[in-house]
Design an enzyme around this catalytic site. Structure first.
Site, PDB file in Angstrom:
ATOM      1  N   GLY A 244      57.149  33.533  45.143  1.00  9.23           N
ATOM      2  CA  GLY A 244      55.910  32.855  44.820  1.00  9.23           C
ATOM      3  C   GLY A 244      55.117  32.308  45.985  1.00  9.23           C
ATOM      4  N   GLU A 281      63.198  35.853  46.263  1.00  7.32           N
ATOM      5  CA  GLU A 281      62.536  37.000  45.632  1.00  7.32           C
ATOM      6  C   GLU A 281      61.056  37.068  46.023  1.00  7.32           C
ATOM      7  OE1 GLU A 281      63.193  36.173  41.530  1.00  7.32           O
ATOM      8  OE2 GLU A 281      65.353  36.471  41.623  1.00  7.32           O
ATOM      9  N   PRO A 282      60.740  37.220  47.299  1.00  7.46           N
ATOM     10  CA  PRO A 282      59.334  37.276  47.703  1.00  7.46           C
ATOM     11  C   PRO A 282      58.690  38.597  47.317  1.00  7.46           C
ATOM     12  CG  PRO A 282      60.742  37.715  49.588  1.00  7.46           C
ATOM     13  CD  PRO A 282      61.657  37.360  48.448  1.00  7.46           C
ATOM     14  N   GLY A 283      57.424  38.542  46.978  1.00  5.90           N
ATOM     15  CA  GLY A 283      56.664  39.751  46.676  1.00  5.90           C
ATOM     16  C   GLY A 283      55.353  39.744  47.422  1.00  5.90           C
ATOM     17  N   ARG A 284      54.395  38.979  46.895  1.00  4.68           N
ATOM     18  CA  ARG A 284      53.055  38.911  47.489  1.00  4.68           C
ATOM     19  C   ARG A 284      53.093  38.580  48.982  1.00  4.68           C
ATOM     20  NH1 ARG A 284      48.509  37.116  44.507  1.00  4.68           N
ATOM     21  NH2 ARG A 284      50.000  36.192  43.029  1.00  4.68           N
ATOM     22  N   ARG A 320      42.543  42.058  39.841  1.00  8.38           N
ATOM     23  CA  ARG A 320      42.680  40.619  40.093  1.00  8.38           C
ATOM     24  C   ARG A 320      41.366  39.845  39.939  1.00  8.38           C
ATOM     25  NH1 ARG A 320      43.787  38.457  44.392  1.00  8.38           N
ATOM     26  NH2 ARG A 320      45.033  36.726  43.581  1.00  8.38           N
ATOM     27  N   TYR A 324      41.747  37.192  36.989  1.00  8.27           N
ATOM     28  CA  TYR A 324      41.970  35.812  37.425  1.00  8.27           C
ATOM     29  C   TYR A 324      40.725  35.142  37.998  1.00  8.27           C
ATOM     30  CZ  TYR A 324      46.855  37.518  37.762  1.00  8.27           C
ATOM     31  OH  TYR A 324      48.080  38.079  37.526  1.00  8.27           O
ATOM     32  N   CYS A 350      31.965  50.344  32.751  1.00  7.54           N
ATOM     33  CA  CYS A 350      31.006  49.828  31.776  1.00  7.54           C
ATOM     34  C   CYS A 350      31.476  48.493  31.190  1.00  7.54           C
ATOM     35  CB  CYS A 350      30.795  50.865  30.676  1.00  7.54           C
ATOM     36  SG  CYS A 350      29.363  50.510  29.651  1.00  7.54           S
ATOM     37  N   GLU A 351      31.590  47.490  32.037  1.00  2.00           N
ATOM     38  CA  GLU A 351      31.974  46.130  31.661  1.00  2.00           C
ATOM     39  C   GLU A 351      31.276  45.159  32.605  1.00  2.00           C
ATOM     40  OE1 GLU A 351      33.942  45.156  29.223  1.00  2.00           O
ATOM     41  OE2 GLU A 351      34.977  47.010  28.648  1.00  2.00           O
TER      42      GLU A 351
END
Length: 423
Positions: A244, A281-284, A320, A324, A350-351
């Site tokens: 995290g 448990e690193p990811g980002r 993202r 977010y 188309c949004e």
């Protein structure tokens, strides 16, 4: 100009380079949109974790969900990492990339019986169990195979990580983990089940965390639980403190991994738990600043209230911002001398939610290539085929070398599994 991910991302003259490769040249050769990752940047991000944990019994498990490209997984496997997975598909990717099943922890709130069976047969190191119901099913599956599944319970410490609600995981209102007040009794139940071997405790409070204090608060609550659990007769071998740790997207100043770990270790030692194995448990924090999304400017559309810079990447390529309202830096890969203007950088989907950046100061012309920064995490892994758009190609660079690590999808690939009705 200092950019997130530097010194692996920097201007040389007027052109933006990753390592020793011109990003504009990559688009000329491989098309757009295009994800590009720096292997050197990934290994540089891993180094402070390994340095801070040297001499300790530990395992750094890369969180596959952040970026699951096989070449990314291969890079971390070769560097000695384990892996944190949340599906059987991610387990298959880890194995295909040369990862060791014995270094895999299986997280997630909704593991199926089939996934449990496969993971046990494959020999994963540990299941991070998130509910009593899951614990009972896992015991049944393991006992049916004549085995005992190694587990740690993911406990919810009810600590606010101070991050976006969608990526906060440690509060009572979140779906993750066993409630703190129920943990001791749940551990006693786990120890009594025939198909379960208790090996650890797990805690993960969220993602994109930029302060140390939430980790320290959560650690105190976890260590309180460990002492209560062991007083009840159940032994805890390892502490899984999750991941995290945030990265810099704009003006965030997250602590370095070595700084964070040093403070965690000091508390662990001060409370007499220094003998336990540690899992992170690193990811980002390992891949986020190591990647960019390159996109070509198709049209400039000045307006009375807004100026729109329309590019060929869209919300299906990078979710993202739409999901977010996340800020991600956007720069031109070619520095221009003309004055910057304020643009909303939007895609062709188309949004109205199809935007990559709002109110950005850019000096830009049609045909230019923009780089969306810090796109190495939760970019390609969240991509879709909405509007029947093929997903981007992915490249890995290392110095002056470049490899295509995922081919661009063709339209025919998108419906090859579909069937027409009989005539």
């Amino acid at each position: 100009m200092t950019l997130p991910g530097s010194p692996y991302l920097a201007y040389k003259g007027a052109d933006l380079y990753m390592d020793d490769i011109s990003l504009r040249d990559l688009v000329r050769q491989h098309g757009s949109p295009l994800y590009v990752y720096s292997r050197k940047a990934m290994l540089a991000a891993l180094a402070p974790y390994q340095r801070a944990l040297k001499g300790r019994q530990h395992l750094v498990c890369y969180a596959v969900k952040a970026n699951s490209n096989l070449a990314v997984l291969q890079t971390f496997a070769q560097a000695g990492c384990g892996f944190d997975i949340v599906s059987a598909g991610e387990l298959a990717r880890v194995l295909a990339a040369g990862g060791d099943a014995g270094k895999v922890v299986f997280s997630g709130v909704g593991k199926t019986r089939a996934e449990m069976k496969l993971a046990i047969e494959t020999g994963v190191r540990c299941f991070n169990v998130e509910s009593t119901a899951e614990l009972e099913v896992l015991s049944e599956v393991a006992a049916g195979l004549g085995q005992r599944a190694r587990v740690s319970l993911r406990v919810n410490p009810d600590v606010d990580a101070g991050t976006h609600p969608y990526i906060s995981t440690g509060l009572k209102g979140n779906k993750f983990g066993v409630a703190h007040e129920l943990a001791v009794n749940t551990y006693k139940r786990a120890a009594a089940l025939p198909g379960i071997e208790v090996v650890g405790i797990d805690c993960h409070i969220g993602s994109q965390i930029t302060e140390v204090s939430p980790y320290l608060d959560a650690l105190d609550r976890v260590l309180d639980l460990v002492e209560a659990i062991e007083a009840g007769g159940v032994r805890i071998h390892h502490l899984d403190l999750g991941g995290g740790l945030g990265i810099t997207y704009t003006d965030e100043t997250p602590p370095g991994a070595d700084e964070l770990i040093a403070q965690l270790l000091a508390k662990i030692d001060a409370r007499g738990h220094g003998h336990r194995e540690l899992v992170f448990e690193p990811g980002r924090s390992l891949v986020g600043n190591a990647g960019v999304l390159l996109t070509e400017v198709m049209y400039l559309k000045p307006g009375e209230k807004k100026n729109f810079c329309i590019v060929d990447a869209a919300m299906n390529d990078l979710m993202r911002p739409a999901l977010y309202e996340a800020y991600m830096g956007i720069v031109n890969t070619q520095q221009r001398d003309d004055a910057a203007q304020t643009w909303d950088v939007v895609g062709p989907v188309c949004e109205s939610g199809d935007w990559l950046g709002r109110d950005r100061q850019l000096s830009v012309q049609a045909g230019d290539v923009l780089a969306v920064l810090s796109a190495g995490a939760y970019g390609m892994t969240m991509a879709s085929n909405y509007n029947t758009r093929g997903r981007a190609a992915e490249l890995m660079v290392d110095g002056d070398q470049v490899w295509v690590v995922r081919e661009r999808e063709a339209v025919a690939d998108l419906f090859k599994l579909e069937k027409l009705l009989p005539a």
